[in-house]
Motif scaffolding. Sequence first.
Motif, PDB file in Angstrom:
ATOM      1  N   SER A 172       9.403  64.018 -24.948  1.00  0.00           N
ATOM      2  CA  SER A 172      10.844  64.074 -25.178  1.00  0.00           C
ATOM      3  C   SER A 172      11.259  65.413 -25.753  1.00  0.00           C
ATOM      4  O   SER A 172      12.214  66.022 -25.305  1.00  0.00           O
ATOM      5  N   LEU A 175       7.260  64.739 -17.235  1.00  0.00           N
ATOM      6  CA  LEU A 175       8.615  64.230 -17.115  1.00  0.00           C
ATOM      7  C   LEU A 175       9.277  64.137 -18.478  1.00  0.00           C
ATOM      8  O   LEU A 175       8.648  63.771 -19.466  1.00  0.00           O
ATOM      9  N   VAL A 176      10.567  64.481 -18.502  1.00  0.00           N
ATOM     10  CA  VAL A 176      11.353  64.396 -19.725  1.00  0.00           C
ATOM     11  C   VAL A 176      12.547  63.495 -19.443  1.00  0.00           C
ATOM     12  O   VAL A 176      13.501  63.904 -18.774  1.00  0.00           O
ATOM     13  N   THR A 177      12.462  62.247 -19.890  1.00  0.00           N
ATOM     14  CA  THR A 177      13.576  61.310 -19.695  1.00  0.00           C
ATOM     15  C   THR A 177      13.784  60.522 -20.982  1.00  0.00           C
ATOM     16  O   THR A 177      14.051  59.323 -20.955  1.00  0.00           O
TER      17      THR A 177
END
Lengths: 404, 86, 423
Positions: free
Chosen positions: A107, A159-161
């Motif tokens: 994150s 991934l950055v979600t």
Amino acid sequence: MTPTAVVTGIGIAAPNGLGTDEYWRATVAGVNGIARISRFDPSQYPVQLAGEVRNFDPARYLPSRLLPQTDHMTRLALVASDWALADAKLNPAEQPEFGMGVVTASSCGGFEFGQRELENLWARGGQYVSAYQSFAWFYAVNTGQISIRHGMRGPSGVLVTDGAGGLDAVGHARRHIRRGIPVIVTGAADSSLCPWGLVAQLPCGRLSTVTEPDRAYLPFDARATGYVPGEGAAILVLEDAARARERGVAGYGEIAGYAATFDPSPRSGRPPALRRAIELALADAEVGPADIDVVFADGAGDRERDRIEADALCAVFGEAGVPVTVPKTMTGRLYSAAAALDLAAALLAIHHRVIPPTIHVSPAADYRLDLVTGTARSGQIDTVLIVARGHGGFNAAMVVRRHA
Amino acid sequence: MAEFTVDDLRRVMRAAAGEAEGVSLDGPILDLTFEELSYDSLALLETASRIERETGITFPDGVINDLKTPRDLLTLVNSHLAGNAG
Amino acid sequence: MRRRIAITGIGVLAPGGLGTKAFWELLTSGTTATRRISLFDATPFRSQIAAECDFDPVAEGLSAQEIRRMDRAVQFGVVAARQCLADAGLSPGELPPERVGVSVGSAVGATMSLDQEYNVVSDSGRDWLVDHRYASPHLYDYFVPGSFAAEVAWLVGAEGPAAVVSAGCTSGLDAIGYACDLLREGTVDVMIAGATDAPISPITVACFDAIKATSPRNDDPEHASRPFDRTRDGFVLGEGAAMLVLEDLERARRRGAHIYAEIVGFASRCNAYHMTGLRPDGREMAEAIRVALDEARLAPTDVDYINAHGSGTKQNDRHETAAFKRSLGQHAYQVPVSSIKSMIGHSLGAIGAIEVAASALAIEHNVVPPTANLHEADPECDLDYVPLTAREQQVDVVLSVGSGFGGFQSAIVLADPEAKALS
């Protein structure tokens, strides 16, 4: 035939337990890992509680070479990946050259490392910035460091979600297994429990300012006041089921279904997209609502977002149609690692045939959920739904099932 | 600073890049190569940068990556400190 | 049958001229956009040069509130997304929301805002216990750059999967690769995919100074980015964004959309070697190229142009030269290879998407952009790097590659959908 992706190894560093066994014992027993922040003096801040990973001495697990160049959260990720591989009884050196990949979520990157170097920059000057700053803080660092540590030269991914990241990473890892890569190390780690990290989180307005550890994070409770931030890592070894079986490893369960959606802009007047993520994940797993034995909910901890999730669950499963639990109540929300940890817990629930409890919560009746509160609930558990959300509108849902 | 000693160097190296698995900085390190010590260019740059900050000297671009051993580095530092680095 | 993926819209914000037309004119004229840094006072730093975008968010139609909320990189991304939609003949809200996804690459997220905010809340680095009372109300959106994908999703009205892909300097390629996965598996029909970065900020300049990765040619910034040249001395930082409309090829044909190119293959590999170093033999990049070509069902000899990573560091240029030889064999000596970083610098996570845009335009116009500033190649770099001047030639198949910190190597293959090689 498309390969089936099974989880064969789990590595956990969580606020209520270091190592999978310790974490699971604590989680089934309802042990709270939320406490006053100890890493720095939080007195001046409106938020003073967090789920910190305690008693973690990185030098015990990692060569000193890695310490100057790693943030705390990367150390957690590296140690958890060591444990996951050991748990899977997988020796990376014996695998094909390009046969192992790494896909992780993050994150906020290595925020504490970043704070130190920003301090060096602004207080002392550019020449005081570490040579490691070019990668130690960034979002891709864990995928890189894990691949280097274990000689994994297959596909890479990051991934950055926000809070949905843990599921999105595993969902993407499954794509690689399906196209023929034998092993993907996946999952997530996050920590931002430095002053700068805490301050950066405050403006989202969803952190609880309550200072009693048993009152601060109460998802699906009428007294909900927001969430408590946490830190930790949950790393999984995902493997082609056929190959795992060949080497005599059964695995914890199969990643049977996955879907992600994004909420419309708050100004659009359109409904949230969480329900659709759940329905798509069930469809992807080719199961119906009746097949789900328990839901590991996102559990935002504020009235508005708890309502959205409860409505979605009721719409899919009916009122109190399925047991729901939020083990996050014991750890706080670990950002991208939250969903990875829930996924690990779901697999352990299948393995040990027990649903861990949601602690401290008195469910508000109007959510119409069968929330597993107080103590753990035993029973046959074969198929589990995990729900995760991230700030801004990220939704992800995953179905795992016992692997025959 | 009068002289930068091998113990100063050990201390800085430990803080800058630590030890790789199976390699110790405790023994006679001066004539081992950086490669044998598992010191890559990044570890060496971080070490050099910490020495620069501690001693106030500035190494010209490019010299650091040409160094082969801790003795080379120590000699370079001390020649700068003695003011005869050219 | 395998779904095919078309690029039907391109939006580019790059140094030297905003918009696709200005971008392509710059590239084909061999003009460089590298200069002394103007975004902040860079005089205390070793490298004081960069390729900057002359970007005015107000002129680009962003509201005061949007400008406050969005880091410069998000502003780039949103403007580029708007451009690519218009270019594809689509308007926001016109697409079925559930069937549209978003994939935005960024290596360093909202670094610029975080850097400035830290200065404020820490009283110029004096307070470790930083003061939250001075924090921007938008700090959380800088803290987790997932906000980048959110802004683009809201702009286009996408409710399919949205993600930020952050794999260091391969982020742009990987974000497009991720989008292709979602399209191929049928999760979505349209993806708004690309990348953005705005890293020209004291902390970024300082961290590359620390490892001497950037060029210190401060007295001659226009000629500082010199990929493959004997006298190169590091990369030049850049900034910018490229966003693409990717859609199912049949869908694009049905609606009569202009198709720039088809994306026919993608792969990424870890080098498992070093966080910043590259194995000289180019083994993992060669593997990524091999897998991407395999997915495209193309042979090495089908490649008409290689859009190189070409960052202008010695280790990169040698590494990728070796990778091309290893993956393409003798054909590596015949195929033109060029680096647009020679003109627009290295915008970290964004550059991969900008290079995909350039590759699509090379197919569109049958022109290979040159490598500027290449006067005498490094003797160890012995391929055809298209020095100084663009070259008109048939371009049906393009290979574009990237390398990133973390040890990532990615390769993507684009083709003219009517190309003979595909049949």
